[in-house]
Design an enzyme around this catalytic site. Structure first.
Site, short mmCIF file in Angstrom:
data_model
loop_
_atom_site.label_atom_id
_atom_site.label_comp_id
_atom_site.label_asym_id
_atom_site.label_seq_id
_atom_site.Cartn_x
_atom_site.Cartn_y
_atom_site.Cartn_z
N HIS A 202 0.79 -1.23 0.00
CA HIS A 202 0.00 0.00 0.00
C HIS A 202 0.81 1.27 0.00
O HIS A 202 0.36 2.30 -0.49
CB HIS A 202 -1.05 -0.03 1.10
CG HIS A 202 -2.26 -0.71 0.57
ND1 HIS A 202 -2.33 -2.08 0.51
CD2 HIS A 202 -3.36 -0.23 -0.02
CE1 HIS A 202 -3.45 -2.40 -0.07
NE2 HIS A 202 -4.10 -1.31 -0.41
N GLU A 446 -11.61 -10.31 -5.35
CA GLU A 446 -10.15 -10.24 -5.20
C GLU A 446 -9.58 -11.51 -4.59
O GLU A 446 -8.39 -11.59 -4.29
CB GLU A 446 -9.76 -9.02 -4.37
CG GLU A 446 -10.47 -8.87 -3.06
CD GLU A 446 -10.11 -7.57 -2.33
OE1 GLU A 446 -9.16 -6.89 -2.71
OE2 GLU A 446 -10.79 -7.26 -1.33
N ASP A 470 -5.09 -7.86 -5.02
CA ASP A 470 -5.18 -9.05 -4.17
C ASP A 470 -5.47 -10.30 -5.00
O ASP A 470 -5.01 -11.39 -4.66
CB ASP A 470 -6.27 -8.85 -3.11
CG ASP A 470 -5.72 -8.09 -1.91
OD1 ASP A 470 -4.61 -8.41 -1.47
OD2 ASP A 470 -6.38 -7.15 -1.45
N CYS A 517 -10.60 -2.10 -10.18
CA CYS A 517 -9.99 -0.99 -9.44
C CYS A 517 -8.61 -1.33 -8.88
O CYS A 517 -8.10 -0.61 -8.03
CB CYS A 517 -10.92 -0.50 -8.34
SG CYS A 517 -11.38 -1.78 -7.16
C1 PEP Z 1 -7.12 -4.75 -4.88
O1 PEP Z 1 -6.86 -5.66 -4.10
O2 PEP Z 1 -6.91 -4.81 -6.12
C2 PEP Z 1 -7.68 -3.49 -4.40
C3 PEP Z 1 -8.10 -2.56 -5.22
O3 PEP Z 1 -7.73 -3.32 -3.06
P1 PEP Z 1 -6.46 -2.99 -2.15
O4 PEP Z 1 -5.32 -2.66 -3.06
O5 PEP Z 1 -6.86 -1.84 -1.30
O6 PEP Z 1 -6.27 -4.25 -1.37
MG MG Z 2 -7.62 -5.66 -2.05
#
Ligand code: PEP
Ligand code: MG
Length: 597
Positions: A202, A446, A470, A517
């Site tokens: 992140h 995911e 994920d 996303c």
């Molecule tokens: C993902 O897992 O692609 C996602 C958009 O969520 P995060 O990156 O916040 O886990």
């Molecule tokens: Mg995710």
């Protein structure tokens, strides 16, 4: 420091590019020191819990030291001292005077672990003082360093080590957490370099969202730089240049100016609709990590927010936000969006995303990415989930809102969540708060199980949002935040692409909206492929939106479909990468299509 001529004994280090772009600036080194420590009383009934919290910090510190040692072992030479030191640090964390003393202070003086560590370090240092021995003086400093590491893990940094960063600095640190990134002032930070951290963690996502070039995985970083040394970050190549010579500096300054000109050109697309050359309109929305990103989203011409990561409300604080606080923050965002839709994801903590106040609830999982996180935690801690749902439902009267559930793995979970939503709405009604329209409820796809069960899930969901970050992590069993396996992390692996394609098709069959996303949504090389796989809605870091739009404006749907077909016909990841690099309409793709027909 300021008046000295900068050193130019240039040294280049190769790492992993986690956010592209070029940054040039003086190094601002985040060391382990200077942590302000709170002290408070622990009631007798909570002593065991506090001891557990202390031991959990020990485990995290040990893990971090282990990772740093592994990094140091990969250094070509001269790292023996560092390795020995890190081993000594690890030794101080088991059965030592430090650990025993802290346990005793918690048990007998009923104080919190951070304060106990600080007191015990003070006592150890005092007993070393007066011994006129430089070796022992150094050991006292080491105990201090270990103690501060423990404190940082306990506090999860709800103090701000970035408060005094001078403008234009390149942040240099062992590790940067998403919470750290949230504390950095985007106007002051040019980019960052770290020893630890993978490309899809992140902190990396946030760096990309903020447009900060960043590189991780540089083993000798902390030893190779002095505060104020000039550093060039080349995020695309994944390398850093320490103390560059004049020619290198000039080259990179030119590259930077070129990139700035290109970005300016892309910004002119702000009000152009994202329509393919044959008339298909694509929806481009923004992912928001922090409320401050909303301005960038609107500036980029985003049609709305396709993913609001609500973790920001829980970061860098020792307590939990109550319903009113969450409601006010959401209401403000909705107001700022001025009628544009927003998809609010419920809390997705656990794994690498941590919230201090939830430390005990998320607990220590042997395997945090597979443990109690996201909606699993919400369903186990209903008060946490219901408080957030109440805030979202209340906020939904101010604009178009959708509710998105992270880490869904089964139909039963979605049914349970819907029950919660209805119950919360009834409770609000009893409090005299009306929610005339319950927002659509969707699932993040995911986890491979969710993708494979997409047909069944579509029956209990109002929409899907594919989380390719994920989905890649869990399909390939690669920790997205671990730089040691970053080379194996591949969202274009045929298995991941098939799951995306299957999910999109299931959504179309059930006639529910589906968006993507994850980070690939903002990778312009992937745009044609994703369109060809059946997607028409994307949500991405705001700064990446204009380039994706430019790609869409040059594409036709038949081209995109042919491109996706060519890629899906490949089973070797290297071939897929090659096609993606070449782009749509390449000779090899046309040849491939001819071969098949
Ligand atoms: C993902 O897992 O692609 C996602 C958009 O969520 P995060 O990156 O916040 O886990
Ligand atoms: Mg995710």
């Amino acid at each position: 420091m300021k008046n000295e001529t900068p050193r130019t004994d240039q040294h280049i280090e190769q790492g992993i590019g986690i956010s592209s772009g070029i940054a040039i600036g003086p190094a601002y080194i985040i060391d382990q020191h200077g942590v302000p420590v709170p002290e408070y009383e622990i009631p007798a009934a909570k002593i065991d819990k506090e001891l557990k919290r202390f031991h959990s910090a020990i485990a995290k510190t040990q893990r971090q030291l282990g990772q740093l040692k592994q990094k140091a072992e990969s250094l070509p030479a001269g790292a023996e001292d560092i390795i020995l030191l890190l081993e000594a640090y690890k030794g101080m964390l088991s059965g030592s005077r430090l650990v025993r003393g802290v346990e005793e202070l918690i048990r007998e003086d009923h104080i919190n672990a951070e304060a106990a560590i600080q007191r015990q370090i003070g006592a150890i240092k005092a007993s070393f003082a007066g011994m006129d021995d430089p070796y022992l003086a150094a050991r006292a400093a080491d105990v201090g360093d270990v103690g501060v590491r423990l404190i940082r893990h306990l506090l999860q940094q709800h103090y701000n080590p970035f408060a005094d960063v001078p403008q234009g600095s390149v942040i240099v640190a062992e590790e940067i957490t998403p919470a750290d990134t949230a504390m950095m002032n985007p106007d002051f930070v040019a980019g960052f370099v770290t020893v630890l951290g993978g490309a899809e963690g992140h902190a990396a996502i946030m760096a990309r969202a903020l447009g900060w070039p960043a590189v991780s995985g540089i083993a000798g970083l902390m030893q190779g730089l002095t505060a104020g040394d000039i550093v060039i970050i080349d995020g695309r190549e994944g390398k850093i240049i320490m103390r560059p010579d004049a020619a290198t500096l000039q080259h990179y300054r030119q590259e930077l100016a070129k990139k700035q000109r290109e970005d300016k050109k892309l910004r002119t697309l702000k009000d152009v609709a994202p329509v393919t050359t044959d008339g298909t309109t694509i929806t481009l929305q923004a992912n928001l990590e922090l409320p401050r990103d909303v301005e960038a989203a609107i500036e980029a011409g985003a049609a709305g927010v396709g993913l609001l990561r609500t973790e920001f409300q829980f970061m860098n604080r020792p307590d939990l936000p109550d319903e009113d606080e969450q409601y006010e923050a959401l209401k403000k965002l909705i107001h700022d969006l001025d009628g544009r839709p927003i998809t609010i994801r419920t809390l997705d903590v656990g794994g690498e995303k941590l919230a201090t106040a939830l430390g005990a609830a998320t607990g220590d999982s042997v395997n945090p990415a597979l443990g109690l996180r996201a909606i699993r935690l919400g369903l186990k801690e209903p008060k946490l989930l219901d408080t957030q749902l109440a805030a979202i439902l209340r906020a939904s009267v101010h604009g178009p809102v959708r509710i998105l559930i992270p880490m869904v793995s089964s139909v039963a979970q979605m049914k349970q969540v819907r029950e919660h939503v209805l119950q919360v709405e009834r409770r609000l009604q009893r409090r005299g708060i009306k929610v005339p329209n319950i927002p659509p409820l969707g699932a993040m796809i995911e986890i491979p199980a969710a993708a494979l069960a997409a047909d069944a899930l579509a029956k209990v969901c109002d929409f899907f949002a594919i989380g390719s970050n994920d989905l890649t992590q869990y399909t390939l069993a690669i920790d997205r935040g671990d730089e040691r396996v970053a080379d194996l992390y591949d969202p274009f692996h045929p298995a991941v692409l098939r799951l995306i394609q299957f999910t999109a098709a299931a959504a179309w069959r059930a006639n529910i909206p589906v968006s993507l996303c994850g980070e690939v949504a903002g990778d312009r090389r992937a745009t044609a492929l994703l369109l060809g796989l059946g997607l028409r809605e994307f949500s991405m870091g705001p700064l990446r939106l204009p380039a994706v739009k430019q790609e869409i404006l040059q594409l036709s749907m038949p081209q995109a479909v042919a491109f996706a077909e060519a890629i899906m016909a490949k089973s070797d990841e290297a071939d897929i990468r090659a096609l993606l690099e070449q782009g749509v309409g390449t000779d090899s793709m046309v040849k491939d299509k001819k071969k098949r027909s």
